[in-house]
Design a protein around this motif. Structure first.
Motif, PDB file in Angstrom:
ATOM      1  N   GLN A 204      24.626  -5.961-128.037  1.00 17.45           N
ATOM      2  CA  GLN A 204      23.515  -6.173-128.982  1.00 17.45           C
ATOM      3  C   GLN A 204      23.499  -5.112-130.074  1.00 17.45           C
ATOM      4  N   LYS A 205      23.685  -3.856-129.682  1.00 19.62           N
ATOM      5  CA  LYS A 205      23.627  -2.777-130.667  1.00 19.62           C
ATOM      6  C   LYS A 205      24.837  -2.802-131.598  1.00 19.62           C
ATOM      7  N   CYS A 206      25.987  -3.169-131.072  1.00 18.39           N
ATOM      8  CA  CYS A 206      27.174  -3.291-131.927  1.00 18.39           C
ATOM      9  C   CYS A 206      26.995  -4.414-132.944  1.00 18.39           C
ATOM     10  N   GLU A 207      26.488  -5.539-132.485  1.00 16.10           N
ATOM     11  CA  GLU A 207      26.272  -6.671-133.388  1.00 16.10           C
ATOM     12  C   GLU A 207      25.260  -6.322-134.474  1.00 16.10           C
ATOM     13  N   LYS A 208      24.239  -5.570-134.093  1.00 12.93           N
ATOM     14  CA  LYS A 208      23.217  -5.164-135.063  1.00 12.93           C
ATOM     15  C   LYS A 208      23.813  -4.311-136.178  1.00 12.93           C
ATOM     16  N   GLU A 209      24.817  -3.499-135.828  1.00 11.68           N
ATOM     17  CA  GLU A 209      25.454  -2.621-136.817  1.00 11.68           C
ATOM     18  C   GLU A 209      26.709  -3.253-137.429  1.00 11.68           C
ATOM     19  N   ALA A 210      26.906  -4.552-137.171  1.00 10.76           N
ATOM     20  CA  ALA A 210      28.060  -5.284-137.698  1.00 10.76           C
ATOM     21  C   ALA A 210      29.382  -4.658-137.247  1.00 10.76           C
ATOM     22  N   VAL A 211      29.415  -4.213-135.996  1.00 14.21           N
ATOM     23  CA  VAL A 211      30.615  -3.625-135.404  1.00 14.21           C
ATOM     24  C   VAL A 211      31.257  -4.655-134.479  1.00 14.21           C
ATOM     25  N   SER A 212      32.557  -4.888-134.643  1.00  8.67           N
ATOM     26  CA  SER A 212      33.276  -5.824-133.772  1.00  8.67           C
ATOM     27  C   SER A 212      33.526  -5.171-132.416  1.00  8.67           C
ATOM     28  N   ILE A 213      33.221  -5.879-131.338  1.00  8.18           N
ATOM     29  CA  ILE A 213      33.373  -5.313-130.009  1.00  8.18           C
ATOM     30  C   ILE A 213      34.250  -6.203-129.133  1.00  8.18           C
ATOM     31  N   ARG A 214      35.161  -5.579-128.406  1.00 13.54           N
ATOM     32  CA  ARG A 214      35.953  -6.244-127.386  1.00 13.54           C
ATOM     33  C   ARG A 214      35.712  -5.535-126.063  1.00 13.54           C
ATOM     34  N   ILE A 215      35.825  -6.292-124.971  1.00 13.91           N
ATOM     35  CA  ILE A 215      35.624  -5.728-123.644  1.00 13.91           C
ATOM     36  C   ILE A 215      36.915  -5.842-122.850  1.00 13.91           C
ATOM     37  N   ALA A 216      37.375  -4.700-122.340  1.00 15.05           N
ATOM     38  CA  ALA A 216      38.597  -4.663-121.535  1.00 15.05           C
ATOM     39  C   ALA A 216      38.243  -4.340-120.088  1.00 15.05           C
ATOM     40  N   GLY A 217      38.808  -5.107-119.162  1.00 16.69           N
ATOM     41  CA  GLY A 217      38.524  -4.871-117.750  1.00 16.69           C
ATOM     42  C   GLY A 217      39.564  -5.545-116.868  1.00 16.69           C
ATOM     43  N   SER A 218      39.504  -5.232-115.610  1.00 17.89           N
ATOM     44  CA  SER A 218      40.458  -5.833-114.668  1.00 17.89           C
ATOM     45  C   SER A 218      40.127  -7.309-114.461  1.00 17.89           C
ATOM     46  N   PRO A 219      41.075  -8.105-113.972  1.00 17.98           N
ATOM     47  CA  PRO A 219      40.787  -9.514-113.666  1.00 17.98           C
ATOM     48  C   PRO A 219      39.630  -9.659-112.672  1.00 17.98           C
ATOM     49  N   GLU A 220      39.530  -8.725-111.715  1.00  9.39           N
ATOM     50  CA  GLU A 220      38.444  -8.776-110.734  1.00  9.39           C
ATOM     51  C   GLU A 220      37.088  -8.615-111.406  1.00  9.39           C
ATOM     52  N   VAL A 221      36.975  -7.620-112.305  1.00  8.72           N
ATOM     53  CA  VAL A 221      35.709  -7.413-113.037  1.00  8.72           C
ATOM     54  C   VAL A 221      35.405  -8.626-113.897  1.00  8.72           C
ATOM     55  N   GLY A 222      36.446  -9.158-114.569  1.00 11.14           N
ATOM     56  CA  GLY A 222      36.242 -10.339-115.402  1.00 11.14           C
ATOM     57  C   GLY A 222      35.712 -11.507-114.600  1.00 11.14           C
ATOM     58  N   LYS A 223      36.250 -11.695-113.400  1.00  9.31           N
ATOM     59  CA  LYS A 223      35.801 -12.783-112.526  1.00  9.31           C
ATOM     60  C   LYS A 223      34.344 -12.587-112.102  1.00  9.31           C
ATOM     61  N   GLU A 224      33.985 -11.351-111.774  1.00  3.49           N
ATOM     62  CA  GLU A 224      32.614 -11.067-111.339  1.00  3.49           C
ATOM     63  C   GLU A 224      31.619 -11.237-112.485  1.00  3.49           C
ATOM     64  N   LEU A 225      32.008 -10.841-113.687  1.00  5.36           N
ATOM     65  CA  LEU A 225      31.128 -11.014-114.842  1.00  5.36           C
ATOM     66  C   LEU A 225      30.893 -12.495-115.134  1.00  5.36           C
ATOM     67  N   LYS A 226      31.896 -13.330-114.850  1.00  2.00           N
ATOM     68  CA  LYS A 226      31.742 -14.763-115.054  1.00  2.00           C
ATOM     69  C   LYS A 226      30.693 -15.360-114.112  1.00  2.00           C
ATOM     70  N   SER A 227      30.454 -14.677-112.984  1.00  2.00           N
ATOM     71  CA  SER A 227      29.498 -15.198-112.010  1.00  2.00           C
ATOM     72  C   SER A 227      28.047 -14.921-112.395  1.00  2.00           C
ATOM     73  N   PHE A 228      27.833 -14.059-113.401  1.00  2.00           N
ATOM     74  CA  PHE A 228      26.492 -13.794-113.893  1.00  2.00           C
ATOM     75  C   PHE A 228      26.250 -14.669-115.125  1.00  2.00           C
ATOM     76  N   GLN A 229      25.124 -15.335-115.144  1.00  2.00           N
ATOM     77  CA  GLN A 229      24.825 -16.236-116.249  1.00  2.00           C
ATOM     78  C   GLN A 229      24.835 -15.501-117.584  1.00  2.00           C
ATOM     79  N   GLU A 230      24.306 -14.268-117.605  1.00  2.00           N
ATOM     80  CA  GLU A 230      24.167 -13.516-118.855  1.00  2.00           C
ATOM     81  C   GLU A 230      25.515 -13.130-119.459  1.00  2.00           C
ATOM     82  N   THR A 231      26.523 -12.947-118.620  1.00  2.00           N
ATOM     83  CA  THR A 231      27.838 -12.499-119.116  1.00  2.00           C
ATOM     84  C   THR A 231      28.942 -13.534-118.917  1.00  2.00           C
TER      85      THR A 231
END
Length: 247
Positions: A204-231
């Motif tokens: 949210q804060k990056c978008e507010k400042e017009a900053v491009s953001i990417r998220i890097a993580g392991s496949p396990e973290v990526g899978k777990e984040l997919k299980s949360f509706q918000e992420t």
């Protein structure tokens, strides 16, 4: 030992800008509204630097500078002159006065600090040093990209700590023209509510400042984040190189 900085200017606004600029550093600040006041303070305190305006009532900056240079105990104090005129003749006259540097009004505090650090190295206040060291645990700038690496487990205190530094880092990015931000989750081993909330806050804060953001993580973290509706819809790159390539 704290540096003594004397600002001599009839403008309260300018004196405040100077005072604010030196606030993060180990400095003792003094002020004068005209040349007479400035000379009195300089004689008493023997400052390490004088920031001196040219145009002032009672005694102007040129008159004060002449008196400074005639006093053996004051003549070697470095002076940064402030002027409202940027013409070549005016600048040449200032240089001939024997000042260390000059600045044309209006100016920003960061610009003044840059000039001062050409004269001597400023030391951050102890508490500022502690804040900088804390920020280094999480933030790193490399190859024109701001990185934020989160630890293995996110707790409420860690979220608060990261958030407290994030605003300043985004401001630094804005001033330096950086527009890329990588949130590094490769060390994260536990996906919890605190992590989810922090990820959403950072995005949210990056978008507010017009900053491009990417998220890097392991496949396990990526899978777990997919299980949360918000992420669940947030794209995850599985390496830093992928994150860089996907900007």
């Amino acid at each position: 030992m704290a540096f003594k900085i004397l600002t001599v200017d009839d403008s309260k606004t300018i004196r405040m800008i100077v005072k604010k600029a030196f606030r993060p550093y180990d400095c003792e600040m003094f002020e004068g509204e005209n040349g007479i006041e400035g000379l009195a303070v300089a004689s008493k305190e023997k400052p390490d630097l004088i920031v001196l305006d040219i145009t002032m009532p009672v005694m102007n900056g040129i008159e004060m500078l002449e008196k400074l240079k005639s006093e053996p105990s004051l003549k070697d104090i470095p002076v940064i002159m402030l002027t409202a005129e940027s013409g070549q003749d005016n600048v040449m006259n200032i240089v001939k006065m024997g000042v260390k540097d000059y600045m044309v009004k209006p100016f920003k505090g960061e610009q003044l600090i840059e000039r001062v650090e050409k004269i001597f190295k400023l030391e951050p206040k102890k508490e500022e040093k502690a804040v900088e060291e804390t920020a280094k645990k999480y933030f790193l700038e490399d190859d024109g990209i701001q990185f934020l690496a989160l630890p293995s487990k996110i707790t409420r205190p860690i979220s608060v700590e990261v958030d407290s530094h994030l605003k300043k880092k985004l401001e630094e990015m804005k001033s330096s023209g950086l527009k890329k931000f990588i949130l590094d989750l490769r060390k994260v081993s536990e996906t919890n509510v605190s992590l989810i909330k922090l990820i959403l806050l950072i995005i949210q804060k990056c978008e507010k400042e017009a900053v491009s953001i990417r998220i890097a993580g392991s496949p396990e973290v990526g899978k777990e984040l997919k299980s949360f509706q918000e992420t669940s819809e947030i794209p995850i790159d599985f390496s830093i190189d992928d994150a860089k390539a996907n900007f």
